[in-house]
Design an enzyme around this catalytic site. Structure first.
Site: not given
Ligand SMILES: NC(=O)c1ccc[n+]([C@@H]2O[C@H](COP(=O)([O-])OP(=O)(O)OC[C@H]3O[C@@H](n4cnc5c(N)ncnc54)[C@H](OP(=O)(O)O)[C@@H]3O)[C@@H](O)[C@H]2O)c1
Length: 440
Positions: A25, A145, A201, A216
Site C-alpha cells: 500500500v 479497502g 498469504e 473490521k
C-alpha cells in the site's frame, strides 16, 4: 494545462508528509502522491510533500521508484520532526505502529492509517490522544479497502439510527468460499488456488480464522453504535470448518455460504460477530464474488444501503488513504479538525449466546419410524421453533435437514448438545447460521 485552483494552492506553504511503510500500500500511496501532485495540491489546497519514508530495509527493491534520500529506518525521529504535518502509517500490526502513532499524535501531527488491527485494539486511546493534542485521526482504508464506508457511517448517517451492519469484509475468505461454491472444491484446494493467485498469504490464519474480519467488525460496530468495541468483544469463527458438503447443502437450499461480519442492535445492547453463514442466493451479498467486499447497512430512516467494491490491493487501498490525506490537509489549512469519534452511547456488547438468528442443522439419523418425534421435541424443549424439515436419502445414508425460525444462540447450542447425546442421532453433521431471510 493549468489545474483550476492550482495557482493559489501552489502559493501556500507545502504540507509535509511522513510515510511509514513502503510496501504493497505504501508504495502506491507514494506513487500517487508524486505522480498526481498537481491535482492533489489543487484539491487539498496546498502542495503535499513527502519528507521521509520509514521502512525496515532501505536496500530492498521497491514496486515504484522511491527517492532513496528520503528513506530512513528511524520512524520514531521522523514522526516527531517539527516540520512534519501529516503522518501516514502503512506498516501494519500493533508494534511499532502503536508507539509511532501515539508519538505522532502526541506531537500534534494528524495521522492517517490503514491499520485495522491497531484501530480495532486501541481506537479510543488513539482518538483521545489526537483530541488532546489537536490533530486528526482518519482510517477509511482500515475497513473494506477502497470502499467509502467509515466516512458515510460516521458523517452521512450521523443523523440516523443504524440498526445493523452486515457485510463481507474479507476478500480472501470470500474468494475461497466462492471457489468452493462454483467448482465444488474443498477448503484446502480453494485455499491453494487463493495462495497461487496472491489472494491469500502463505500463513492465511488472520484471514481464514476470522481475525481480520473481527477487527473490521469491531471498527464498524464502534462507529455505527457510538460505542467503544474492540476486536476482543467480537465473537469469531473462521471458515476452516466449512466443508464441501456444507456448500452443497447450502446450494440445495438455494443458499450460498459467506463469511459475514454482523453488528446489530439487540435487546440488551449490541452484538458483534464474525462467522460463516448461509444466505439466500437472491440476497445482494450472495452476488459478491471473488475477492470483492460488500457491506449492507440498515438504518431507521435511510432503510437499506449497500456499499460494494475492492476490499484490498495496493492501489484500491491507496485510494482510500489519499482521500483521507486530502481531507486532513483541508482541515489543517482551514484550521479545523474532522469530526470527533463518538463513544457516547456506551452500549454493552452482549454475549454471543444472546444473538438471535436462524439455523440450519443437518443430522445423520437412524432411518426408522418414530425418529422424528424425539428430535422435534429436543428443539421444542429449548424453545427453538422448526421452520422446515427435510429427509435426504434412506437407510444408512438418511439425513435430516432442519431449518429453524429465529432463535437465541444459547438455546440452539443446548439443543445441539442434546441431539448429540441422542441414541437416534448418529452424528450432527453440520450446524450453520442462516442470515438474510425475509419474513422475521
Ligand atoms: N495490502 C492490502 O491490500 C491492504 C488492504 C487494506 C489495508 N491494509 C493495511 O495497510 C497496512 C500496510 O499493509 P501492506 O500490505 O502494505 O504491508 P507490507 O506490504 O507488508 O508493507 C509493510 C511496510 O512496512 C515497513 N515496515 C515494517 N516494519 C517496519 C518498522 N519497524 N519501521 C519502519 N517500517 C517498517 C516495511 O518495510 P520493508 O519494505 O523495508 O520491509 C514495508 O515497507 C496494514 O495495516 C494493512 O492491514 C493493507
Amino acid at each position: 494545462m493549468q489545474v483550476t485552483g492550482a495557482r493559489s494552492a501552489a502559493d501556500r506553504e507545502p504540507l509535509k508528509v511522513a510515510l511509514l511503510g513502503c510496501g504493497t500500500v505504501g508504495s502506491q500511496v507514494y506513487r500517487l502522491l508524486t505522480e498526481q501532485s498537481a491535482d492533489l495540491q489543487a484539491r487539498a489546497g496546498a502542495p503535499l510533500h513527502v519528507v521521509g519514508v520509514a521502512v525496515r530495509d532501505p536496500q530492498l527493491p521497491r514496486d515504484v521508484p522511491v527517492d532513496r534520500s528520503l528513506m530512513t529506518t528511524d520512524g520514531a525521529s521522523l514522526v516527531t520532526r517539527p516540520d512534519v504535518d501529516i503522518v501516514i502509517e502503512l506498516i501494519g500490526g500493533i508494534e511499532p505502529a502503536r508507539s509511532l502513532l501515539l508519538a505522532a499524535l502526541g506531537a500534534g501531527k494528524s495521522v492517517i492509517t490503514a491499520n485495522k488491527a491497531l484501530i480495532a485494539a486501541d481506537r479510543a486511546v488513539l482518538h483521545r490522544t489526537a483530541y488532546e493534542a489537536g490533530g486528526d485521526l482518519y482510517y477509511e482504508a482500515a475497513v473494506a479497502g477502497a470502499i467509502p464506508l467509515l466516512r458515510p457511517l460516521r458523517e452521512s448517517l450521523a443523523g440516523d439510527e443504524v440498526r445493523r451492519v452486515l457485510g463481507i469484509v474479507n476478500g480472501t475468505t470470500n474468494f475461497i468460499l466462492d471457489r468452493m461454491d462454483s467448482s465444488g472444491a474443498d477448503f484446502s484446494a480453494a485455499l491453494a488456488e487463493a495462495q497461487a493467485l496472491g489472494y491469500a498469504e502463505a500463513d492465511p490464519t488472520a484471514d481464514v480464522a476470522g481475525f481480520d474480519a473481527a477487527a473490521k467488525a469491531a471498527i464498524l460496530a464502534s462507529i455505527a453504535f457510538h460505542t467503544d468495541v474492540t476486536a476482543d468483544d467480537v465473537y469469531r469463527e473462521g471458515i476452516l470448518s466449512v466443508t464441501a458438503a456444507d456448500i452443497a447443502s447450502a446450494r440445495a437450499l438455494g443458499c450460498v455460504v459467506k463469511l459475514l461480519a454482523i453488528c446489530e442492535r439487540s435487546p440488551g445492547g449490541i452484538t458483534a460477530r464474525v462467522h460463516p453463514a448461509m444466505i439466500p442466493r437472491v440476497h445482494p451479498l450472495a452476488a459478491v464474488r471473488d475477492a470483492y467486499n460488500a457491506v449492507f447497512v440498515e438504518a431507521e430512516a435511510a432503510g437499506r444501503l449497500m456499499f460494494y467494491g475492492a476490499g484490498a490491493g495496493g492501489q484500491p487501498t491507496a485510494s482510500a488513504v489519499l482521500g483521507d490525506t486530502v481531507a486532513v490537509a483541508r482541515n489543517l489549512l482551514a484550521g479545523l479538525r474532522g469530526p470527533e469519534a463518538s463513544f457516547y452511547a456506551e452500549l454493552p456488547v452482549v454475549p454471543i449466546g444472546d444473538a438471535i438468528t436462524r439455523y440450519y442443522v443437518q443430522l445423520d439419523v437412524a432411518d426408522r419410524p418414530g425418529v422424528l418425534a424425539p428430535i422435534a421435541d429436543a428443539f421444542a424443549q429449548q424453545g427453538v421453533s422448526i421452520k422446515d424439515v427435510r429427509q435426504d436419502g434412506r437407510g444408512e445414508d438418511a439425513n435430516l435437514i432442519i431449518m429453524t425460525h429465529s432463535a437465541r444462540e444459547a438455546a440452539l447450542a443446548k439443543t445441539v448438545s442434546v441431539l448429540t447425546a441422542m441414541e437416534a442421532v448418529r452424528n450432527v453433521d453440520s450446524v450453520m447460521r442462516v442470515e438474510g431471510m425475509e419474513g422475521e
